[in-house]
Design a protein around this motif. Structure first.
Motif, PDB file in Angstrom:
ATOM      1  N   UNK A   1      24.423  23.638  14.225  1.00 10.54           N
ATOM      2  CA  UNK A   1      23.624  22.798  13.319  1.00 10.54           C
ATOM      3  C   UNK A   1      24.471  22.382  12.116  1.00 10.54           C
ATOM      4  N   UNK A   2      25.346  23.301  11.670  1.00 11.98           N
ATOM      5  CA  UNK A   2      26.230  22.969  10.538  1.00 11.98           C
ATOM      6  C   UNK A   2      27.204  21.864  10.932  1.00 11.98           C
ATOM      7  N   UNK A   3      27.695  21.926  12.176  1.00 10.40           N
ATOM      8  CA  UNK A   3      28.624  20.884  12.655  1.00 10.40           C
ATOM      9  C   UNK A   3      27.889  19.533  12.699  1.00 10.40           C
ATOM     10  N   UNK A   4      26.619  19.564  13.081  1.00  9.66           N
ATOM     11  CA  UNK A   4      25.852  18.302  13.106  1.00  9.66           C
ATOM     12  C   UNK A   4      25.740  17.725  11.693  1.00  9.66           C
ATOM     13  N   UNK A   5      25.723  18.619  10.704  1.00  7.15           N
ATOM     14  CA  UNK A   5      25.631  18.152   9.319  1.00  7.15           C
ATOM     15  C   UNK A   5      26.997  17.639   8.825  1.00  7.15           C
ATOM     16  N   UNK A   6      28.064  18.384   9.161  1.00  3.28           N
ATOM     17  CA  UNK A   6      29.379  18.081   8.571  1.00  3.28           C
ATOM     18  C   UNK A   6      30.156  16.986   9.298  1.00  3.28           C
ATOM     19  N   UNK A   7      30.147  17.047  10.634  1.00  2.00           N
ATOM     20  CA  UNK A   7      31.072  16.195  11.389  1.00  2.00           C
ATOM     21  C   UNK A   7      30.855  14.690  11.175  1.00  2.00           C
ATOM     22  N   UNK A   8      29.599  14.237  11.054  1.00  6.86           N
ATOM     23  CA  UNK A   8      29.422  12.802  10.810  1.00  6.86           C
ATOM     24  C   UNK A   8      30.078  12.349   9.498  1.00  6.86           C
ATOM     25  N   UNK A   9      30.429  13.308   8.622  1.00  3.35           N
ATOM     26  CA  UNK A   9      31.119  12.934   7.381  1.00  3.35           C
ATOM     27  C   UNK A   9      32.625  12.780   7.599  1.00  3.35           C
ATOM     28  N   UNK A  10      33.113  13.145   8.772  1.00  9.26           N
ATOM     29  CA  UNK A  10      34.554  13.035   9.043  1.00  9.26           C
ATOM     30  C   UNK A  10      34.885  11.624   9.489  1.00  9.26           C
ATOM     31  N   UNK A  11      35.748  10.918   8.719  1.00  4.86           N
ATOM     32  CA  UNK A  11      36.107   9.560   9.141  1.00  4.86           C
ATOM     33  C   UNK A  11      36.838   9.575  10.485  1.00  4.86           C
ATOM     34  N   UNK A  12      37.546  10.674  10.783  1.00  2.00           N
ATOM     35  CA  UNK A  12      38.288  10.748  12.048  1.00  2.00           C
ATOM     36  C   UNK A  12      37.314  10.824  13.222  1.00  2.00           C
ATOM     37  N   UNK A  13      36.359  11.752  13.089  1.00  6.02           N
ATOM     38  CA  UNK A  13      35.389  11.904  14.184  1.00  6.02           C
ATOM     39  C   UNK A  13      34.601  10.610  14.360  1.00  6.02           C
ATOM     40  N   UNK A  14      34.194  10.013  13.235  1.00 10.14           N
ATOM     41  CA  UNK A  14      33.375   8.793  13.335  1.00 10.14           C
ATOM     42  C   UNK A  14      34.150   7.678  14.010  1.00 10.14           C
ATOM     43  N   UNK A  15      35.483   7.663  13.795  1.00  8.99           N
ATOM     44  CA  UNK A  15      36.233   6.522  14.332  1.00  8.99           C
ATOM     45  C   UNK A  15      36.596   6.675  15.815  1.00  8.99           C
ATOM     46  N   UNK A  16      36.459   7.883  16.389  1.00  9.94           N
ATOM     47  CA  UNK A  16      36.785   7.966  17.823  1.00  9.94           C
ATOM     48  C   UNK A  16      35.705   7.327  18.689  1.00  9.94           C
ATOM     49  N   UNK A  17      34.536   7.073  18.100  1.00 14.91           N
ATOM     50  CA  UNK A  17      33.491   6.395  18.873  1.00 14.91           C
ATOM     51  C   UNK A  17      32.977   7.257  19.995  1.00 14.91           C
ATOM     52  N   UNK A  18      32.443   8.426  19.624  1.00 13.76           N
ATOM     53  CA  UNK A  18      31.976   9.375  20.635  1.00 13.76           C
ATOM     54  C   UNK A  18      30.693   8.909  21.309  1.00 13.76           C
ATOM     55  N   UNK A  19      30.192   7.756  20.869  1.00 13.16           N
ATOM     56  CA  UNK A  19      28.978   7.236  21.487  1.00 13.16           C
ATOM     57  C   UNK A  19      27.736   7.908  20.948  1.00 13.16           C
ATOM     58  N   UNK A  20      27.869   8.619  19.831  1.00 12.88           N
ATOM     59  CA  UNK A  20      26.698   9.248  19.213  1.00 12.88           C
ATOM     60  C   UNK A  20      26.955   9.362  17.713  1.00 12.88           C
ATOM     61  N   UNK A  21      25.856   9.359  16.961  1.00 11.97           N
ATOM     62  CA  UNK A  21      25.997   9.439  15.504  1.00 11.97           C
ATOM     63  C   UNK A  21      25.981  10.890  15.045  1.00 11.97           C
TER      64      UNK A  21
END
Ligand code: HEM
Length: 400
Positions: free
Chosen positions: A194-214
């Motif tokens: 649940x913490x990863x769900x909170x933190x990871x969307x704040x990572x510009x790297x993760x957001x830019x890989x386009x994982x197909x989910x927000x």
């Protein structure tokens, strides 16, 4: 972190694999689940409706408060221990609720599942979880991205080993006893997710890989990881002709289902029997897997962590053995070496090894000697990652 060569990266298809997973229409019916019924919503769009708001609220109180909670929870380790004092009330309520076993948990089956790690199955489970599931996890696109860009991505050995070890402990009778740790570790893991769900969307790297989910780690993603562990291993046992008795196989699935419940997966997605599990596996595994730069790096980092950064010969040997175990499709995704000389060696040695473990005939040579000593060392180190660090809520994403 390893510098992965351009050749290796191209071989994985990772350079071109930026597109995220696209899951086909969800057709697996809740009637095949433990609940037997449900709204049938695609788990791709379901996260953890109970844990996520609780953890969101905790992070809303500031990182100092999260660190304080980590400190308090360090002392909470065994299944029979009361939840320590000093937590925010809403978090304590959540943990009290989340730590309870479901009404359908069957102690007899959990105990039986605990015999799985003994004798011959223990070795094969360790072999298949490490040189199998551990490597496949690098070929699961979203898992590779989530792990790589979250805090734990900076320490691969500990990260991957922890998931596998938790999976292994599910089959450990001790894990479920009063003094075991499995229930506590699973609830803590649910909170970390649940913490990863909170933190990871704040990572510009993760957001830019386009994982197909927000938001990462949907219920579908957790099911994929379960299938890469439990279901894949059971398929391999069958392929290697060492499938356990039906009773033991059912207990194995039951133990996984109880743990998935503790990890927050809804009962309408938990397969009621192996037939249902295989059908779900077929639905989710294909689209979830593929080559990514991050996955290739993670697989190399995992080898680095276990055998050191040098050692090219040993690495080559392990890569070709890993390729034999997981098969060419997954091995290509993580760009593992192909060796036309070693491939037939493994193809002969591993079935012999399997037979020697099963056989009561003493003159079949114990061909475990044929496996390089490194494999034994690999498994040993993998399962003893030094001082077992407590599972704690991450305070940030992967440091730059
Ligand atoms: C953390 C197990 C599914 C991503 C963890 C931890 C464990 C674990 C034991 C805690 C490690 C620690 O920090 O001490 C499992 C199991 C799963 C599962 C048994 C399913 C059966 C997933 C999936 C994803 C994922 C599907 C992503 C798509 C992560 C991440 C962390 C984590 C990013 C935190 C890493 C960090 O920053 O330290 N998981 N996991 N997990 N898991 Fe999972």
């Amino acid at each position: 972190m390893t510098n992965v060569s351009r050749r290796r990266l191209l071989a994985s298809g990772g350079a071109a694999a930026a597109a995220g997973a696209t899951f086909p229409l969800w057709t697996w019916a809740p009637s095949a689940s433990i609940a037997g019924t449900g709204d049938g919503l695609d788990p791709e769009y379901v996260w953890d409706v109970r844990a996520d708001p609780v953890i969101e609220r905790l992070y809303g109180e500031g990182l100092d408060r999260v660190a304080e909670v980590n400190e308090i929870l360090k002392g909470w380790t065994t299944n029979d221990q009361p939840v320590p004092a000093g937590l925010p009330g809403y978090l304590e309520d959540f943990i009290e609720e989340a730590r309870r076993l479901p009404a359908w948990a069957d102690q007899g089956k959990l105990k039986l599942a605990g015999t799985f790690n003994e004798e011959e199955y223990g070795f094969f489970l360790a072999l298949l979880y490490t040189l199998g599931s551990g490597l496949i996890s690098c070929a699961i696109k979203r898992e590779a991205w989530a792990v790589y860009y979250s805090y734990g991505g900076a320490n691969m050995r500990e990260r991957i080993a922890k998931t596998t070890v938790l999976g292994y402990d599910v089959m450990d009778a001790q894990g479920w006893t009063a003094t075991g740790r499995l229930m506590v570790d699973s609830v803590k893991t649910r909170m970390v997710h649940a913490a990863v769900r909170h933190l990871l969307p704040q990572s510009p790297h993760w957001s830019s890989v386009g994982a197909g989910q927000k938001v990462p780690i949907s219920q579908a993603d957790i099911l994929v990881t379960f299938h890469s562990l439990g279901t894949w291993v059971m398929k391999k046992f069958t392929e290697w002709d060492i499938a356990p008795s039906k009773e033991l196989a059912d207990a194995f699935l039951h133990a996984w289902n109880v743990d998935l419940h503790l990890l927050g997966v809804q009962e309408q997605y938990l397969p009621k029997d192996w037939e249902a599990a295989y059908a779900q596996y077929d639905q989710v595994m294909g689209p979830a897997t593929g080559g990514t730069r991050e996955g290739v790096e993670l697989a190399q980092a995992l080898l680095d962590a276990v055998i050191g950064e040098g050692n090219p010969l040993l690495r080559h040997e392990l890569e070709s053995l890993g390729r034999y175990v997981i098969g060419d499709r997954y091995a290509d995704m993580i760009a593992f070496d192909k060796d036309p000389v070693l491939a037939p060696v493994w193809a002969n040695a591993v079935p012999l090894l399997v037979r020697s473990y099963q056989s009561t005939v003493p003159d079949i040579p114990l061909v475990s000697n044929l496996l390089p000593e490194a494999v034994h060392t690999f498994i040993k180190i993998y399962f003893s990652p030094g001082d077992p660090a407590p599972i704690t809520l991450p305070l940030s994403n992967r440091p730059e």
